[in-house]
Structure formats: structure tokens, C-alpha cells
Design a protein around this motif. Structure first.
Motif: not given
Length: 400
Positions: A150-157, A185-192, A345-350, A393-399
Motif C-alpha cells: 500500500x505504501x507504494x500507492x500512497x507515495x504516488x498520491x 501521467x504528469x508523474x510519468x511524463x512531466x519531464x518531457x 509532486x502528485x500531492x501538490x502540482x505547484x 525540490x523547486x518552488x516555482x520560478x526560474x533559478x
């Protein structure tokens, strides 16, 4: 060592799926008295099914089944009453002005014992599952899972829908989980972000390739017929110069990058060697599949041409920053590349997260780990990010 994950289509691949289920489940004392060497049910026979199978050197090591909703319902409905969840989601979609939801289920997860503690196997299966669900147009996915996983699914949100439910016939307790497909889908492909059009056009046509650090993905001068996109890890692109007998590193690529794409266009020999510098997860697209789909819709070819032109510009920038950039300039450049490829982050898309270690980041920027840590600590003091030894972990905006 490497693993290939694909949708089982041939007689052999489907047989491997059913036999691997039996091997894994009977080892735990499940189904041994009900099935004879292979676990299969009616949900394997309907058209709206996809069985994923993972191979290591042609040996099946893991499998997962996906079912799209049909008149028969879903396999998960037989272990838990999901009707309340279905009604809730249907009402939420109506209020939001969207169409009726389409449900699917994930189940029949079976991983050979020696691979169960290797998270990238499970991760590869679920990234591919997200792609299949996207292709089907599924909006929500449900599963009944053993409490031990169950922990795996919880970590995925995923949302836990009830307390554990006892299944006396199997002597186990299960938990019902559900999730919208979009965050998966964002978790799987958000980097692209730069290849979203390509991903949409070829959804459901990919394989997954999981390789250990140090393994060659392809070699200079050999003929290739696949292109690769990195979901996790890093890849060194190197070229050997015969005249000087030197091997030059042309680039270090990370999550969100694509390489080997010229092999989709023609069968010319590879111009460089690609080596996984860490344990790496890759999305793979085959040339034959690419042209088959491109002939169906020329927009797919147009999208690839746009990606290729972007890659050429990026390669020029990368070459300049490696050749002429100071340490600070390289650190700033690669911080922004990592941020661009980070996934919500599946729990917080920001919040954007990148599973990259300090050593990987330092290696990418050609600086020491101490320099990389000081750079990240400065950005952390500014509230732009947080980092650990293995994650930024980034909190938005360019660095920059």
C-alpha cells in the motif's frame, strides 16, 4: 543488467505473463490449487486489456494488467464495491462541465522475488501503465492491493478509499485505492515538456528500457532503429576519434532529454556511443512504429522535425556552456535544465521534484560535489528550492 518492458502481444509473451503470475502467486500460497501452471481469467480475454511484461535477458521478471471499463465491469470491482467512488467522480466531472469519466483498473501485479526490492521495475511498469491509460482516454484508475504494498500507492498520491478488507480465500487483506490518471501521467511524463506533442502522437507505442549504470545503450558506428527519452538517471554521449585514439564526452543528458532520434529518420550508423552513467530509465520508440504512425498522420513527422531543430539549438548551447562557461555559469545553466525537467509532486502540482543526486548534478555541471552543494544551498537560502543528497525540490520560478 537491463530490463525491457512492453505490452504482451505474441503467444509467447502472453504465456510468459500467465506463467509468471502463477510462479509468483503460488510462491505465496495463492491460487496453487485453482490453476495449473498459469493464472488467467476472463478479463484477459476481452479486447479492453493490456498486459505489461518486463524481461531481463529474455527472462520474464514482472507483469501488470490494465483493464478498461466495459459491460463486464472491472476486475477490481469483484474485491471491493467501487460504486460510491464511481458516483462521486461522475458527479464531480458533471459539475466541472466535463464529460462522463472513463474508469480502468490495475491489477495482477507479479514481480519475481529477486526483483521485488528494485523500485525502478515497479516504477517502469506504472509509467507505462500511465501511458496506456492516456492512450485509452481513461480519466480514473482503481486498484485493490495487498496491504504490504500500500505504501507504494500512497507515495504516488493515490487515494485510499477504505480500511483493509479481508479476503479469507487468499488469507490476505487488501486496500482499495483510486487516482485520477492526469497526475499519474504528469508523474510519468512531466519531464518531457518539450516533447508533449510527440508523446501524445505515439502514446501506447512505447517500450520502457531500464539500464544499470555503466551499461552501453548503443555504440558508435553500429546501426540503430530506436530513439530514447530519459525519464530518470543520466546518459553520457561520447565519440571516439580514431586519429588521436581519444574518446571525447560530447554531452551528459538527464531527465527530459532525448537522444538517438536520427535513427528514426534513416538507418545510418550511430555517430556516437551512449552509456548510462547511473541507473537510468528510458522511453523507447522504434523506427518502424514511428513511420507506421507518421504515415497515418503527417503531423507526427512535423512534431519530430520541431523536436530535432530544438535539439540542435540545445546541443549548440550545451557545447558553448561546456567549452566557454565558468563554473558559476554552468551551475546556473544546469540548475535551470534540471528545474525544467522536474515533475510536479502528485500531492501538490505547484511543487516540482527532480530525483537527482548532488553527485549527478555536479557531474553534469563539471564541478565538484562541494561546489554543487554550495550553489544549491545559496538557492535554498533564497527560498527557491530545497535539496537533499538525492533530490531537488523547486518552488516555482526560474533559478537563474
Amino acid at each position: 543488467m537491463s530490463i525491457r518492458i512492453k505490452v504482451a502481444k505474441t503467444d509467447k509473451e502472453l504465456s510468459d505473463v500467465y506463467r509468471l503470475r502463477y510462479q509468483v502467486y503460488s510462491d505465496h500460497g495463492y491460487f496453487a490449487d485453482k490453476y495449473d501452471g498459469a493464472v488467467v481469467d476472463l478479463y484477459d480475454a476481452i479486447p479492453s486489456v493490456a498486459n505489461l511484461i518486463a524481461y531481463s535477458d529474455d527472462v520474464p521478471v514482472a507483469t501488470l494488467r490494465l483493464n478498461r471499463d466495459s459491460a463486464l465491469g472491472l476486475p477490481s470491482d469483484h474485491a471491493f464495491d467501487f460504486s460510491g467512488y464511481r458516483q462521486q467522480v461522475t458527479e464531480e466531472e458533471r459539475v466541472a462541465g466535463r464529460g462522463a469519466p472513463l474508469f480502468s483498473s490495475a491489477g495482477m501485479l507479479a514481480i519475481a522475488e529477486e526483483w521485488r526490492n528494485r523500485r525502478y521495475v515497479f516504477g517502469g511498469l506504472f509509467r507505462m501503465a500511465a501511458d496506456i491509460g492516456h492512450m485509452w482516454g481513461v480519466t480514473h484508475i482503481m486498484a485493490t492491493v495487498n496491504v504490504t504494498t500500500a505504501g507504494i500507492y500512497e507515495r504516488l498520491g493515490w487515494q485510499r478509499l477504505a480500511d483493509p478488507v479481508s479476503i479469507p480465500a487468499l488469507g490476505v487483506e487488501i486496500l482499495p485505492f483510486a487516482s485520477a490518471v492526469e497526475p499519474m501521467y504528469r508523474w510519468a511524463f512531466g519531464m518531457f515538456k518539450d516533447q508533449r506533442g510527440l508523446l501524445d502522437h505515439f502514446s501506447g507505442c512505447f517500450q520502457w528500457y531500464l539500464v544499470d549504470g555503466g551499461k552501453e545503450i548503443f555504440r558508435q558506428d553500429e546501426t540503430g532503429d530506436e530513439a530514447f527519452l530519459i525519464t530518470k538517471g543520466s546518459v553520457d554521449i561520447m565519440r571516439h576519434h580514431e586519429g588521436s585514439d581519444r574518446t571525447l564526452r560530447l554531452a551528459k543528458l538527464g531527465a527530459g532529454d532525448m537522444f538517438g532520434e536520427l535513427s528514426l529518420i534513416d538507418s545510418s550508423p550511430r555517430s556516437a556511443t551512449a552509456v548510462a552513467s547511473r541507473n537510468t530509465e528510458l522511453v523507447v520508440i522504434n523506427r518502424d512504429v514511428f513511420w507506421e504512425k507518421s504515415n497515418e498522420d503527417p503531423q507526427r513527422l512535423k512534431d519530430l522535425m520541431q523536436i530535432l531543430s530544438g535539439r540542435l539549438r540545445d546541443a549548440n548551447n550545451l557545447g558553448m556552456i561546456y567549452a566557454c562557461g565558468s563554473d558559476d555559469e554552468r551551475l546556473a545553466y544546469f540548475t535551470e535544465r534540471v528545474r525544467h525537467a522536474a515533475i510536479p509532486d502528485p500531492r501538490n502540482p505547484e511543487v516540482l521534484k527532480s530525483r537527482i543526486s548532488i553527485e549527478e548534478f555536479a557531474d553534469m555541471a563539471l564541478v565538484t560535489a562541494e561546489q554543487a552543494e554550495r550553489h544549491l544551498a545559496n538557492l535554498q537560502d533564497q527560498g527557491l528550492l530545497e535539496f537533499t543528497a538525492r533530490q531537488i525540490t523547486f518552488f516555482g520560478g526560474e533559478t537563474k
